[in-house]
Design an enzyme around this catalytic site. Structure first.
Site, PDB file in Angstrom:
ATOM      1  N   ASN A  34      13.921  -6.057  -3.596  1.00  0.00           N
ATOM      2  CA  ASN A  34      14.611  -5.609  -5.005  1.00  0.00           C
ATOM      3  C   ASN A  34      15.524  -4.317  -4.746  1.00  0.00           C
ATOM      4  O   ASN A  34      14.864  -3.340  -4.132  1.00  0.00           O
ATOM      5  CB  ASN A  34      13.447  -5.133  -5.972  1.00  0.00           C
ATOM      6  CG  ASN A  34      12.685  -6.500  -6.397  1.00  0.00           C
ATOM      7  OD1 ASN A  34      13.330  -7.408  -6.466  1.00  0.00           O
ATOM      8  ND2 ASN A  34      11.430  -6.251  -6.401  1.00  0.00           N
ATOM      9  N   GLU A  55       5.475   6.157 -14.282  1.00  0.00           N
ATOM     10  CA  GLU A  55       6.135   4.805 -14.894  1.00  0.00           C
ATOM     11  C   GLU A  55       5.013   3.409 -14.769  1.00  0.00           C
ATOM     12  O   GLU A  55       4.195   3.617 -14.001  1.00  0.00           O
ATOM     13  CB  GLU A  55       7.245   4.308 -14.177  1.00  0.00           C
ATOM     14  CG  GLU A  55       8.314   5.316 -14.405  1.00  0.00           C
ATOM     15  CD  GLU A  55       9.618   4.593 -13.602  1.00  0.00           C
ATOM     16  OE1 GLU A  55      10.580   3.973 -14.363  1.00  0.00           O
ATOM     17  OE2 GLU A  55       9.551   4.739 -12.498  1.00  0.00           O
ATOM     18  N   CYS A  66       1.561  -3.462 -14.729  1.00  0.00           N
ATOM     19  CA  CYS A  66       1.608  -2.782 -13.324  1.00  0.00           C
ATOM     20  C   CYS A  66       1.683  -1.312 -13.544  1.00  0.00           C
ATOM     21  O   CYS A  66       2.479  -0.719 -14.462  1.00  0.00           O
ATOM     22  CB  CYS A  66       2.940  -3.057 -12.686  1.00  0.00           C
ATOM     23  SG  CYS A  66       3.241  -2.270 -11.018  1.00  0.00           S
ATOM     24  N   SER A  96      -0.070  -4.359   1.896  1.00  0.00           N
ATOM     25  CA  SER A  96       1.356  -4.535   2.202  1.00  0.00           C
ATOM     26  C   SER A  96       1.648  -4.466   3.738  1.00  0.00           C
ATOM     27  O   SER A  96       1.225  -3.742   4.533  1.00  0.00           O
ATOM     28  CB  SER A  96       2.381  -3.028   1.346  1.00  0.00           C
ATOM     29  OG  SER A  96       2.137  -3.220   0.132  1.00  0.00           O
ATOM     30  N   LEU A  97       1.886  -5.837   3.978  1.00  0.00           N
ATOM     31  CA  LEU A  97       2.219  -6.078   5.547  1.00  0.00           C
ATOM     32  C   LEU A  97       3.803  -5.607   6.042  1.00  0.00           C
ATOM     33  O   LEU A  97       3.847  -4.681   6.747  1.00  0.00           O
ATOM     34  CB  LEU A  97       1.957  -7.489   5.924  1.00  0.00           C
ATOM     35  CG  LEU A  97       1.874  -7.789   7.212  1.00  0.00           C
ATOM     36  CD1 LEU A  97       0.931  -7.002   7.972  1.00  0.00           C
ATOM     37  CD2 LEU A  97       1.522  -9.396   7.257  1.00  0.00           C
ATOM     38  N   ASN A  98       4.524  -6.716   5.400  1.00  0.00           N
ATOM     39  CA  ASN A  98       6.103  -6.068   5.341  1.00  0.00           C
ATOM     40  C   ASN A  98       6.893  -6.227   6.890  1.00  0.00           C
ATOM     41  O   ASN A  98       7.722  -5.726   7.214  1.00  0.00           O
ATOM     42  CB  ASN A  98       6.294  -4.800   4.824  1.00  0.00           C
ATOM     43  CG  ASN A  98       5.880  -4.809   3.599  1.00  0.00           C
ATOM     44  OD1 ASN A  98       5.994  -5.783   2.594  1.00  0.00           O
ATOM     45  ND2 ASN A  98       5.287  -3.509   3.048  1.00  0.00           N
ATOM     46  N   GLY A 109       2.747   5.476  -6.068  1.00  0.00           N
ATOM     47  CA  GLY A 109       1.463   5.919  -5.532  1.00  0.00           C
ATOM     48  C   GLY A 109       0.780   4.719  -4.460  1.00  0.00           C
ATOM     49  O   GLY A 109       0.860   3.712  -4.433  1.00  0.00           O
ATOM     50  N   GLU A 110      -0.166   5.353  -3.891  1.00  0.00           N
ATOM     51  CA  GLU A 110      -1.080   4.933  -2.910  1.00  0.00           C
ATOM     52  C   GLU A 110      -2.301   4.720  -3.395  1.00  0.00           C
ATOM     53  O   GLU A 110      -3.134   5.828  -3.256  1.00  0.00           O
ATOM     54  CB  GLU A 110      -1.046   5.452  -1.284  1.00  0.00           C
ATOM     55  CG  GLU A 110      -1.965   4.940  -0.352  1.00  0.00           C
ATOM     56  CD  GLU A 110      -2.241   3.396  -0.226  1.00  0.00           C
ATOM     57  OE1 GLU A 110      -3.398   2.858  -0.714  1.00  0.00           O
ATOM     58  OE2 GLU A 110      -1.441   2.882   0.226  1.00  0.00           O
ATOM     59  N   CYS A 154       9.415  -4.611  -8.130  1.00  0.00           N
ATOM     60  CA  CYS A 154       8.497  -4.275  -7.249  1.00  0.00           C
ATOM     61  C   CYS A 154       9.575  -3.083  -6.407  1.00  0.00           C
ATOM     62  O   CYS A 154      10.367  -3.642  -5.724  1.00  0.00           O
ATOM     63  CB  CYS A 154       7.906  -5.226  -6.392  1.00  0.00           C
ATOM     64  SG  CYS A 154       6.725  -4.752  -5.081  1.00  0.00           S
TER      65      CYS A 154
END
Length: 359
Positions: A298, A96, A109, A222-224, A167-168, A340
Site C-alpha cells: 500500500n 489511529e 484495527c 510479519s515475514l516479508n 506499534g509492535e 495496512c
C-alpha cells in the site's frame, strides 16, 4: 486522587479488583462489579450514566477520576465504507484506529504504541519512530470508542480485532495482554480470543511469553522476505532476531488444535515478489501449521518501493498455495490512508478524502 501531572486517573484499563481498591471505604464489593460492567459492557461515556450507583458515589468518582475514553480528533470515511479514526489521548498525543465493515463481521484495527520502533522500510508508521507505549486502557479504549461510534455489539454481530495498527505489540506485551483480558471478559465486551489477532515483526523472546497468556489471541508474524539478507534490508529488527531463529521459535510455538500461525507477506515490486521468492517461502514455512496472507504494497509518500501488478501477485500466490493455504488481502481504505502500513496520522488521502460527520 490524581496523577502527578494533574490528569485524573482513567478507569478504562482497570480490572474489577483494581476498581474495588479505589472505591471509598465502606462501599459494598458489588459496587465495583457494577462499575466494571458499566464501563466495559454498557460502554458508558460519563458517570451520570451509571445510575445503578448512588448519586453521592457518582459525584465522588467524577471529582476524582475520569472514564478515560480517547477523544475523537478526526474521522475519515472511505468510499469502501472503511473509517479511519485519529484519537486524542489524555496527554494530547494521538493514535489511529480503523473500522472495516464486512458482510457477517466487522473488523477493528487498533494500535498498541504511539508510532513504532521497528523501522520496517515499507511502512509509513515507521517514519514516525516511537513516541511511547499505550496503556491497557488506551488500547481497550480504541475498541470501546469505535464500537460505540459504529453501534457494534459482540453479542449481535461478530467483531474481529487485529492489533496491526501503529506499534509492535510484543514490545508492549503487559499492556496488550491486560487489554485482551478486558476485551474478552464475558462481563465486559465479551469478544472471543479467537477473534483477536496480535501481529509481531518477530520479537522472539516475547513470543514464548505470549504463548503462556490466558486468554491468548491468535498470533500473526510479519515475514516479508524469503532470505535472511532480504529480510534484514527490509526489516532491521532481523539484525537482532534472525530469520532462522524466528522460524525455529515458530516451530516451538504451542498451537491449539484449531489454530494456525498466520504469516503476513508484503509484496514489493522487483524486491521480494519473484517466483524464486515464493518457492523459498514455501521451503521456510513447510514444516509449520500455518497460512500466508499476501499484501500488495500500500503506497505512501516517503516509501521507496512500488506495488507489484495483480498478475505478479497472483503468480506468487499460485506457487505458495500449492503447499500452504495462501490468501491475498484486499486493501481497505486506500483513499484515506487506512490500509495496512499506512497509519501515519495523515491529514489527506491518496485520492479524495471526506472527513466524517463532526460530533
Amino acid at each position: 486522587m490524581r496523577k502527578g501531572s494533574g490528569q485524573a486517573i482513567s478507569l478504562i484499563g482497570l480490572e474489577e479488583a483494581e476498581l474495588r481498591a479505589l472505591l471509598p471505604e465502606g462501599e459494598p464489593a458489588y459496587r465495583a462489579r457494577q462499575l466494571y460492567e458499566a464501563l466495559y459492557r454498557r460502554r458508558v461515556s460519563s458517570f451520570s450514566e451509571i445510575t445503578e450507583l448512588p448519586s453521592a458515589l457518582r459525584e465522588r468518582l467524577e471529582a476524582e477520576y475520569s472514564i478515560g475514553l480517547p477523544e475523537r480528533a478526526a474521522r475519515y470515511e472511505s468510499r469502501d465504507g472503511t473509517r479511519r479514526y485519529l484519537l486524542r489521548l489524555a496527554d494530547g498525543k494521538t493514535v489511529e484506529a480503523v473500522f472495516m465493515p464486512e458482510e457477517g463481521r466487522d473488523t477493528l484495527c487498533i494500535s498498541t504504541q504511539v508510532g513504532c520502533p521497528v523501522d520496517c522500510k515499507f511502512c509509513l508508521t515507521a517514519l514516525m519512530g516511537l513516541e511511547r507505549n499505550l496503556t491497557a486502557g488506551e488500547i481497550a479504549g480504541q475498541v470501546l470508542h469505535l464500537a460505540a461510534d459504529n453501534g457494534l455489539w459482540a453479542r449481535e454481530k461478530r467483531i474481529n480485532i487485529v492489533m496491526m495498527g501503529q506499534g509492535e505489540p510484543l514490545l508492549n506485551l503487559p499492556a496488550v495482554l491486560k487489554a485482551v483480558r478486558l476485551l474478552c471478559d464475558p462481563r465486559g465486551m465479551g469478544i472471543s480470543p479467537r477473534r483477536i489477532t496480535v501481529s509481531t515483526s518477530g520479537i522472539i523472546p516475547r513470543m514464548a511469553e505470549f504463548a503462556r497468556a490466558e486468554p491468548r489471541p491468535r498470533l500473526a508474524i510479519s515475514l516479508n522476505a524469503s532470505t535472511e539478507e532480504q529480510r534484514r534490508a527490509l526489516m532491521p529488527i532481523t539484525r537482532k532476531y534472525h530469520l532462522a531463529d524466528l522460524i525455529e521459535a515458530c516451530r516451538a510455538y504451542p498451537l491449539r488444535p484449531w489454530e494456525r500461525l498466520t504469516f503476513e507477506y508484503v509484496l514489493l515490486k522487483g524486491v521480494n515478489d519473484s517466483d524464486a521468492d515464493a518457492r523459498r517461502v514455501v521451503r521456510l514455512l513447510a514444516p509449520l501449521r500455518c497460512k500466508v496472507n499476501l499484501i500488495a504494497l500500500n503506497p505512501g509518500p516517503g516509501i521507496p518501493f512500488e506495488t507489484p501488478p495483480p498478475e505478479r501477485v497472483a503468480a506468487f500466490q499460485a506457487i505458495v498455495r500449492r503447499s500452504i493455504p495462501c490468501f491475498v488481502r484486499r486493501p481497505r481504505g486506500l483513499d484515506i490512508y487506512a490500509a495496512c502500513g499506512q497509519l501515519k496520522r495523515m491529514e489527506t488521502g491518496l485520492v479524495e478524502l471526506r472527513p466524517g460527520v463532526p460530533g
